[in-house]
Every structure is written in structure tokens, then in C-alpha cells.
Design a protein around this motif. Structure first.
Motif, PDB file in Angstrom:
ATOM      1  N   ASP A 257      -9.571 -22.368 -32.484  1.00  0.00           N
ATOM      2  CA  ASP A 257     -11.025 -22.461 -32.372  1.00  0.00           C
ATOM      3  C   ASP A 257     -11.656 -21.092 -32.176  1.00  0.00           C
ATOM      4  OD1 ASP A 257     -13.376 -24.230 -32.218  1.00  0.00           O
ATOM      5  OD2 ASP A 257     -13.520 -23.485 -30.156  1.00  0.00           O
ATOM      6  N   LYS A 261     -14.432 -19.568 -34.668  1.00  0.00           N
ATOM      7  CA  LYS A 261     -15.729 -19.209 -34.092  1.00  0.00           C
ATOM      8  C   LYS A 261     -16.049 -17.736 -34.347  1.00  0.00           C
ATOM      9  CE  LYS A 261     -16.103 -19.153 -29.583  1.00  0.00           C
ATOM     10  NZ  LYS A 261     -16.232 -19.632 -28.180  1.00  0.00           N
ATOM     11  N   ARG A 265     -19.249 -16.475 -36.579  1.00  0.00           N
ATOM     12  CA  ARG A 265     -20.321 -15.756 -35.886  1.00  0.00           C
ATOM     13  C   ARG A 265     -20.442 -14.297 -36.323  1.00  0.00           C
ATOM     14  NH1 ARG A 265     -22.649 -18.387 -31.656  1.00  0.00           N
ATOM     15  NH2 ARG A 265     -21.592 -20.263 -30.887  1.00  0.00           N
ATOM     16  N   ARG A 312     -16.474 -27.165 -36.586  1.00  0.00           N
ATOM     17  CA  ARG A 312     -17.481 -26.116 -36.736  1.00  0.00           C
ATOM     18  C   ARG A 312     -17.823 -25.988 -38.229  1.00  0.00           C
ATOM     19  NH1 ARG A 312     -18.131 -23.138 -32.052  1.00  0.00           N
ATOM     20  NH2 ARG A 312     -16.458 -23.346 -30.526  1.00  0.00           N
TER      21      ARG A 312
END
Length: 317
Positions: A257, A261, A265, A312
Motif C-alpha cells: 500500500d 500510495k 501521490r 486506491r
């Protein structure tokens, strides 16, 4: 011949949410890098027009057999003979190489359901689970690379401790590694039973199952070089996605994760944020969901293995 059904092979997690996240365009080019039981791929195909195309990856030969066998569940019928579907028997880390091979210079969406399929956990001889006494294999591609037994018998004590700590986040990693190093001097660690005999005394009874799962996770990640493969795939996907293309990724533990992420980002696996002259964050992606999507209570009840899943979604700018 016994045909494995979808329900016993692998139940796709967050099926609707993850495929909705791709925002599929008729005629687009999409990739499912984790074919598994074919659930997500089948859903993508059902929404893809005849002019579009789906490429599905899996390095496990068992997954490839899902296409060859029709079965009562229709596992293979959705894919066999479909002009808009291509199966790639390969690790997804080679995504860019294979897309180049097929003459694809951009894609409109990529889905990844990371982790181990239910089938791999439930087939004892694959060695993924401590529920069965079986050879310690754990290879996703069981025809190449080191097995879990090789890792336990060949790595030095310090390297073993690093694997258990980095990938299992086990605080007693050094004690576990020392116990393995001592035991293998007497006899090689060959089966899950051998391994459990060594490590069981290291865990408190109330946390035994949870810590054992993390230990087996650590071994599996090392055997399959999962973090390196994930980094390579995410960076390749970032390059291949066309503007407006979507990345939809389901993770099952904090290490995966964090990587996902970071890429969504910042555009890099380290999470290093770059800012323009005005202090605005420069990233190739726009987050579609700022808050992770998790299975609802109903899905968690139907499929307990979905409980740790996080979805996500990001869109290429």
C-alpha cells in the motif's frame, strides 16, 4: 476430470469498485496484471467494446489453465476465442516489454489485485499456507527461482532476519532467524511442518496465527521478489498510461500500500514530492479517491480474505 469452480479457485475482491474505477471507455486498451481466477478480467471484458482490447497477466500456470477449461462456471468461455483478449503468461514486472512486443504504446487503464489467490492458499502442495504440512515452495511461478526452503536453508542468519523484519514486520526477527540457523545444522528445513516446529515457540498463543501469517508473508515476498516486481510494474504503468487513463490497485499489506500510495501521490516509489515555482505538487496522477476504498461488511462476511483489502484509484494527468 474435476473442474475447479470460481468460488473455490478465487473470489475477486472489490470487483465492482475496482472495475468502475477504471472508467472503461469503449475501444480502449486495458491491462489486468493479476488474472488469477479471471474474475476482474471477465468483468472488464463485459464492459469493453469489440474494438477495445484486454491484456491479462499471470505468471502462475494454474491461472492459464482457467482459460483452457470451460467449466460449469464459464471460467474459460469468456476468454477462449475472444478477439479482444490476450493472456500473457509472465510476471507483471515485464509489463512494458510485453506491451512493446504487442505493439502497444499506451494503455487506458490498468487493474492490479495484489497478493495471493485463494487457490494458491488452498492447494497445500504450493506451500503458501501453514495450514498444511507440505513442501516449502511458495513460488508464484513454480518452475523457476528459489523456493522458500532454499531461502531458509541458504540465506545467512542476518539476511534471514532482515527478510522477516522488512517483509513481516516481526520484532523478534533476529530470534526467529537464529532458531532457523541452529535447526538447519541438524537437518534441512524442507516442509511447512519443519518450519513450524522451529518457529512456533517464538509466538505467544494469542497472536500465533497472526504472527505466523506475517512470517509466511515475509517468506513469500522474498521468494517471489514481490516488492521489486511491484515497483517495476507501477513505474511501467505510469509511463504507459495515456492522459485520462486510470490505475486501479488493490493491496493487502502496508508494504504494498505504501508503494502504491507513493506512486499515485508523487509519481515515484520513494514518495519524494516535487513542487513547482508556486508550491504546487507535481505528480503525473490525480487521485480519484482521497480515502481508500475497503470492502463493506457484507463482502467481508462472504469473503473473509477481503478484510485487509484497500483500493486506491488514480488518473493520469
Amino acid at each position: 476430470m474435476t473442474v475447479t469452480t470460481v468460488s473455490s479457485y478465487h473470489v475477486p475482491v472489490l470487483l465492482k469498485e475496482s472495475v468502475d474505477g477504471l472508467n472503461i471507455r469503449e475501444g480502449g486498451v486495458y491491462v489486468d496484471v493479476t488474472f488469477g481466477g479471471g474474475g476482474h478480467s471477465r468483468e472488464i471484458l463485459s464492459r469493453l467494446g469489440g474494438s477495445g482490447h484486454l491484456y491479462s497477466f499471470d505468471q502462475d500456470a494454474d491461472a492459464a489453465q482457467r482459460i483452457a477449461v470451460p467449466g460449469a462456471d464459464g471460467a474459460g468461455t469468456a476468454f477462449r476465442g475472444a478477439d479482444n483478449f490476450t493472456f500473457v503468461l509472465s510476471n507483471f514486472r515485464f509489463l512494458k516489454n510485453w506491451m512493446r512486443y504487442y505493439g502497444v504504446d499506451h494503455i487506458d487503464g490498468l487493474l492490479a489485485d495484489l497478493g495471493v489467490s485463494s487457490h494458491q492458499f488452498d492447494v497445500g502442495e504450493r506451500g503458501f499456507s501453514f495450514r498444511f504440512d507440505a513442501p516449502l515452495d511458495m513460488r508464484m511461478n513454480n518452475s523457476a527461482g528459489k523456493t522458500a526452503a532454499d531461502v531458509l536453508n541458504e540465506y545467512d542468519e542476518e539476511r534471514l532476519a532482515d527478510v522477516f523484519y522488512l517483509y513481516g514486520e516481526l520484532r523478534n526477527s533476529r530470534r526467529i532467524a537464529a532458531a532457523v540457523a541452529k535447526a538447519r545444522k541438524v537437518k534441512p528445513v524442507v516442509t511447512t511442518g519443519d518450519f513450524l516446529d522451529i518457529v512456533s515457540p517464538m509466538f505467544k498463543r494469542e497472536r500465533e496465527k497472526k504472527d505466523m501469517a506475517r512470517l509466511f508473508q515475509a517468506l513469500r515476498i522474498e521468494v517471489n521478489q514481490e516488492m521489486r516486481a511491484l515497483r517495476d510494474m507501477l513505474l511501467a504503468a505510469t509511463d504507459l498510461l495515456a492522459p485520462g487513463g486510470r490505475l486501479s490497485v488493490i493491496t493487502y499489506h502496508s508494504l504494498e500500500d505504501r508503494l502504491v500510495k507513493n506512486v499515485m501521490r508523487s509519481g515515484n516509489t520513494e514518495g519524494k514530492v516535487r513542487q513547482d515555482f508556486y508550491g504546487r505538487i507535481e505528480s503525473p496522477f490525480r487521485l480519484v479517491n482521497n480515502k481508500v476504498i475497503v470492502p463493506d461488511a457484507g463482502e467481508q462476511d462472504r469473503n473473509p480474505r477481503s478484510r485487509s483489502a484497500k483500493l486506491r484509484i488514480a488518473e493520469k494527468i
